[in-house]
Design a protein around this motif. Structure first.
Motif, mmCIF file in Angstrom:
data_model
loop_
_atom_site.group_PDB
_atom_site.id
_atom_site.type_symbol
_atom_site.label_atom_id
_atom_site.label_comp_id
_atom_site.label_asym_id
_atom_site.label_seq_id
_atom_site.Cartn_x
_atom_site.Cartn_y
_atom_site.Cartn_z
ATOM 1 N N PHE A 1 16.357 2.008 -25.038
ATOM 2 C CA PHE A 1 16.957 0.734 -25.645
ATOM 3 C C PHE A 1 15.657 0.189 -26.344
ATOM 4 C CE2 PHE A 1 19.943 1.711 -22.322
ATOM 5 C CZ PHE A 1 21.090 1.676 -23.290
ATOM 6 N N ALA A 2 15.320 0.060 -27.181
ATOM 7 C CA ALA A 2 15.049 -1.564 -27.804
ATOM 8 C C ALA A 2 14.738 -2.610 -26.558
ATOM 9 C CB ALA A 2 14.758 -1.884 -29.460
ATOM 10 N N VAL A 3 13.692 -3.422 -26.681
ATOM 11 C CA VAL A 3 12.993 -4.069 -26.296
ATOM 12 C C VAL A 3 13.369 -5.005 -26.460
ATOM 13 C CG1 VAL A 3 11.323 -4.830 -24.115
ATOM 14 C CG2 VAL A 3 11.519 -2.477 -24.554
ATOM 15 N N THR A 4 14.014 -5.814 -26.044
ATOM 16 C CA THR A 4 14.003 -7.392 -27.048
ATOM 17 C C THR A 4 14.417 -8.095 -26.263
ATOM 18 O OG1 THR A 4 16.776 -6.444 -26.927
ATOM 19 C CG2 THR A 4 15.299 -5.834 -28.949
ATOM 20 N N HIS A 5 14.038 -9.484 -26.495
ATOM 21 C CA HIS A 5 14.661 -10.455 -25.625
ATOM 22 C C HIS A 5 15.944 -10.906 -25.149
ATOM 23 C CE1 HIS A 5 15.690 -14.442 -24.047
ATOM 24 N NE2 HIS A 5 14.019 -14.903 -23.576
ATOM 25 N N ASN B 1 16.902 -11.182 -19.083
ATOM 26 C CA ASN B 1 17.007 -11.691 -17.688
ATOM 27 C C ASN B 1 16.747 -9.923 -16.736
ATOM 28 O OD1 ASN B 1 17.676 -13.666 -18.192
ATOM 29 N ND2 ASN B 1 20.221 -13.477 -18.675
ATOM 30 N N LYS B 2 15.932 -9.421 -17.281
ATOM 31 C CA LYS B 2 15.380 -7.742 -16.891
ATOM 32 C C LYS B 2 13.986 -7.669 -16.150
ATOM 33 C CE LYS B 2 19.267 -5.084 -18.865
ATOM 34 N NZ LYS B 2 19.772 -4.091 -19.433
ATOM 35 N N SER B 3 13.680 -7.567 -15.282
ATOM 36 C CA SER B 3 12.362 -6.674 -15.165
ATOM 37 C C SER B 3 11.912 -5.134 -14.981
ATOM 38 C CB SER B 3 12.176 -7.513 -13.653
ATOM 39 O OG SER B 3 12.816 -6.945 -12.338
ATOM 40 N N TRP B 4 10.783 -4.926 -14.758
ATOM 41 C CA TRP B 4 10.801 -3.815 -14.578
ATOM 42 C C TRP B 4 9.590 -3.354 -13.674
ATOM 43 C CZ3 TRP B 4 5.548 -2.197 -15.990
ATOM 44 C CH2 TRP B 4 5.148 -2.787 -16.560
ATOM 45 N N ARG B 5 9.564 -2.129 -12.927
ATOM 46 C CA ARG B 5 8.093 -1.805 -11.905
ATOM 47 C C ARG B 5 7.873 -1.117 -12.951
ATOM 48 N NH1 ARG B 5 12.843 -1.675 -9.081
ATOM 49 N NH2 ARG B 5 12.610 0.710 -9.113
ATOM 50 N N ALA B 6 6.666 -0.371 -12.431
ATOM 51 C CA ALA B 6 5.672 0.538 -12.240
ATOM 52 C C ALA B 6 6.146 1.625 -11.457
ATOM 53 C CB ALA B 6 4.488 0.053 -12.507
ATOM 54 N N ALA B 7 5.921 3.387 -11.809
ATOM 55 C CA ALA B 7 6.886 4.586 -11.504
ATOM 56 C C ALA B 7 5.397 3.769 -10.335
ATOM 57 C CB ALA B 7 5.949 4.952 -12.507
ATOM 58 N N GLY C 1 17.094 -6.444 -12.577
ATOM 59 C CA GLY C 1 17.701 -7.519 -12.697
ATOM 60 C C GLY C 1 16.040 -8.690 -12.212
ATOM 61 N N ASP C 2 16.788 -9.626 -12.984
ATOM 62 C CA ASP C 2 15.746 -10.344 -13.187
ATOM 63 C C ASP C 2 15.097 -10.935 -11.972
ATOM 64 O OD1 ASP C 2 14.118 -12.122 -14.141
ATOM 65 O OD2 ASP C 2 15.052 -14.367 -14.530
ATOM 66 N N GLY C 3 13.707 -10.399 -11.805
ATOM 67 C CA GLY C 3 13.081 -11.250 -9.953
ATOM 68 C C GLY C 3 13.097 -9.550 -9.340
ATOM 69 N N ASP C 4 13.532 -8.868 -9.674
ATOM 70 C CA ASP C 4 12.877 -7.474 -8.947
ATOM 71 C C ASP C 4 12.129 -6.673 -9.757
ATOM 72 O OD1 ASP C 4 13.774 -4.769 -7.693
ATOM 73 O OD2 ASP C 4 15.324 -4.468 -8.527
ATOM 74 N N GLY C 5 10.681 -7.257 -9.943
ATOM 75 C CA GLY C 5 9.657 -6.400 -10.660
ATOM 76 C C GLY C 5 8.965 -7.383 -11.209
ATOM 77 N N GLN C 6 8.512 -6.865 -12.670
ATOM 78 C CA GLN C 6 7.733 -7.755 -13.639
ATOM 79 C C GLN C 6 8.580 -7.991 -14.777
ATOM 80 O OE1 GLN C 6 4.547 -8.859 -13.858
ATOM 81 N NE2 GLN C 6 3.890 -7.539 -12.252
ATOM 82 N N ALA C 7 8.767 -9.635 -14.921
ATOM 83 C CA ALA C 7 9.827 -9.706 -16.284
ATOM 84 C C ALA C 7 9.001 -9.520 -17.388
ATOM 85 C CB ALA C 7 9.554 -11.022 -15.630
ATOM 86 N N GLY D 1 10.345 -17.953 -23.888
ATOM 87 C CA GLY D 1 11.202 -16.146 -24.552
ATOM 88 C C GLY D 1 9.961 -15.467 -25.120
ATOM 89 N N LYS D 2 8.270 -15.268 -24.588
ATOM 90 C CA LYS D 2 7.012 -14.108 -25.187
ATOM 91 C C LYS D 2 6.788 -13.378 -24.180
ATOM 92 C CE LYS D 2 5.222 -18.074 -27.632
ATOM 93 N NZ LYS D 2 4.009 -18.907 -27.338
ATOM 94 N N PRO D 3 6.267 -11.862 -24.440
ATOM 95 C CA PRO D 3 6.336 -11.118 -23.464
ATOM 96 C C PRO D 3 5.702 -11.193 -22.895
ATOM 97 C CG PRO D 3 6.151 -10.709 -25.753
ATOM 98 C CD PRO D 3 6.299 -12.074 -26.041
ATOM 99 N N THR D 4 5.765 -11.431 -21.375
ATOM 100 C CA THR D 4 4.288 -11.949 -20.046
ATOM 101 C C THR D 4 3.196 -11.071 -20.749
ATOM 102 O OG1 THR D 4 5.909 -9.879 -19.270
ATOM 103 C CG2 THR D 4 6.601 -11.806 -18.616
ATOM 104 N N GLU D 5 2.488 -10.983 -19.908
ATOM 105 C CA GLU D 5 1.438 -10.029 -19.723
ATOM 106 C C GLU D 5 1.332 -9.073 -19.064
ATOM 107 O OE1 GLU D 5 -3.133 -11.047 -17.127
ATOM 108 O OE2 GLU D 5 -2.223 -12.898 -17.803
ATOM 109 N N ALA D 6 2.378 -8.898 -18.216
ATOM 110 C CA ALA D 6 1.807 -7.300 -18.463
ATOM 111 C C ALA D 6 2.896 -6.650 -18.896
ATOM 112 C CB ALA D 6 3.170 -7.217 -16.517
ATOM 113 N N LEU D 7 3.537 -7.297 -19.283
ATOM 114 C CA LEU D 7 4.345 -6.476 -21.205
ATOM 115 C C LEU D 7 3.336 -6.222 -22.074
ATOM 116 C CD1 LEU D 7 6.843 -4.908 -21.768
ATOM 117 C CD2 LEU D 7 7.650 -6.937 -22.716
#
Length: 170
Positions: free
Chosen positions: A4-8, A13-19, A116-122, A128-134
């Motif tokens: 999926f395209a990464v959009t606001h 309300n989602k987060s991601w983790r590195a493998a 979900g939000d809070g389960d890794g990097q936002a 509404g701006k991309p986080t530093e990690a993203l």
């Protein structure tokens, strides 16, 4: 794969983790390489030219048979000395949808690394701006895209030179 395209709207309300492991790469016998990392890749892996859809790419040889990588252990540990950029960026990629002006950041949500939000990097901060990690992932993939264009030009020039030489010999 569920890319999926990464959009606001999709990821506010989602987060991601590195493998944590490289099990996702266990079936990859080759991976594209770009000019900017070719020296590091060449010190760690054999490389080859691969023609696909009429274009030549430079690839790292991670295994000797399709569907099997020799640089990922049974436990998912990376055994090589260098990790190519596109593997480091996983589960993110840049893709250019049909009709789009340019590439779009996408993420494979089937990896189990998106939560979900809070389960890794936002994905996005409160404004509404991309986080530093993203933003770091976006910059890595932007650099890979620029370098891929230079790599494809070099591969195309090499293919023309080899073809011209073969014609001269015949």
């Amino acid at each position: 794969m569920q890319v999926f395209a990464v959009t606001h709207g999709n990821h506010a309300n989602k987060s991601w983790r590195a493998a944590r492991t490289y099990e996702f790469a266990a079936g990859w016998a080759t991976r594209p390489v770009v000019q900017a990392e070719a020296e590091k890749v060449a010190a760690a892996f054999p490389m080859a030219f691969h023609q696909r859809d009429g274009a030549w790419d430079l690839v790292a040889l991670l295994g000797v048979q399709p569907g099997h990588s020799l640089v990922v252990s049974r436990q998912g540990q990376w055994l090589g000395r260098y990790i190519p950029a596109l593997i480091r960026a996983y589960p993110f990629t840049l893709a250019t949808p049909q009709g789009a002006a340019g590439p779009v950041l996408c993420v494979d949500e089937s990896t189990g690394l998106i939560g979900g939000d809070g389960d890794g990097q936002a994905f996005f901060d409160r404004s509404g701006k991309p986080t530093e990690a993203l933003s770091a992932i976006i910059e890595l993939l932007r650099q890979v895209t620029l370098s891929r264009a230079r790599t494809r030009l070099a591969c195309a020039a090499l293919a023309v030179a080899v073809s011209s030489r073969q014609e001269a010999i015949c």
